[in-house]
Design an enzyme around this catalytic site. Sequence first.
Site, PDB file in Angstrom:
ATOM      1  N   LYS A 132      32.563 -64.068  -8.675  1.00  0.00           N
ATOM      2  CA  LYS A 132      33.645 -63.154  -9.036  1.00  0.00           C
ATOM      3  C   LYS A 132      34.559 -63.737 -10.105  1.00  0.00           C
ATOM      4  CE  LYS A 132      34.880 -63.342  -4.693  1.00  0.00           C
ATOM      5  NZ  LYS A 132      35.528 -63.035  -3.403  1.00  0.00           N
ATOM      6  N   LYS A 159      25.090 -69.070  -9.989  1.00  0.00           N
ATOM      7  CA  LYS A 159      25.384 -68.109  -8.931  1.00  0.00           C
ATOM      8  C   LYS A 159      26.228 -66.960  -9.478  1.00  0.00           C
ATOM      9  CE  LYS A 159      27.900 -67.941  -4.497  1.00  0.00           C
ATOM     10  NZ  LYS A 159      28.698 -68.741  -3.553  1.00  0.00           N
ATOM     11  N   LYS A 174      36.274 -76.984  -9.179  1.00  0.00           N
ATOM     12  CA  LYS A 174      37.510 -76.207  -9.235  1.00  0.00           C
ATOM     13  C   LYS A 174      38.613 -76.973  -9.959  1.00  0.00           C
ATOM     14  CE  LYS A 174      37.059 -72.791  -5.624  1.00  0.00           C
ATOM     15  NZ  LYS A 174      37.789 -72.023  -4.593  1.00  0.00           N
TER      16      LYS A 174
END
Length: 332
Positions: free
Chosen positions: A200, A197, A115
């Site tokens: 979103k 994966k 992140k």
Amino acid sequence: MKQKVIYSGIQPSGIMTLGNYIGAVNEWREIQNEENNFCIFEVADLHTITVRQDPAALRKNSLDMLALLLAAGIDFKNSILYLQSHVHEHSELSWLLNCYTYVGEMNRMTQFKEKSEKHADNINMGLMDYPVLMAADILLFKTDVVPVGIDQRQHLEIARDIALRFNNIYGDTFTVPEARVRKMGAKIASLQNPLAKMSKSDPNPNAVIGVLNSEKEIISKIKKAVTDSGSEIIYDPENKPGVSNLLTILSIARKQDMDSLVKEFEGKMYGHLKIATAEAVVEMLRPFRERYEEFRSDEWYLMQVAKYGAERASVIAEKTLKEVKEKIGFVL
């Protein structure tokens, strides 16, 4: 027999993906119906603000997620369903647990590194401290079992380490949680990169199916899904990740075992698999979307569900926090 406490949460950050629905929420519904389970489900809005949020969007997304979970079959009367920010003990316990967590442990967290790269202009302390808040979420309710995806095991291990460390200093306080990893469907892959994966945050809209996508959008995205070399339709995640991902989705959507599914597609083309998968996903999600629209249209009702869940969660959370503060030595 003592009930087994099951705890899990989901962030209200944008859409709920097919991966979220299959890999987490679907399982929550099954777990809450298993005998002797007491389930607590959180809309993790505190976790969401590690990335900058538009206030109006955050409020909308939080209520959207409540409606989505109700539509998926989460029983807010027998389980607990609530907004994380409505239970202040999460934040307070998180601070206390910070003092029993080492900087080196946080520096090693894979998600923090990932992140930080994605949000290089906003590497805030919340982003680093995210696993401690997650540990507080879990430990606050003396959780026995946490349903997790394969990629979340590291966070649960930190929660276990913190619990054991605190217990070793102050005596038996926290339950040390165990993981429950779903083998089939635990990680639904991106339709455009089956080695990653389904997320979103993926910049490619064709990589992700949102549970509220139209039937036309779902069919289009699955038809464009990346497959593999060769033409044989077999379940082999290592050598045929694209085909295996479609087979996994189809198996869950139809509730059909993998062996019979592979046999059904012997001698058929990838196009047949894509069409069958698209049709099955559309059928699986149609009643879910109808229930969502019904719940989402009544905002007053959603607020009552949130209030009821927070009140029940707070009763448990307050008791645990009081015990922790007594063990540490605060004047109460």
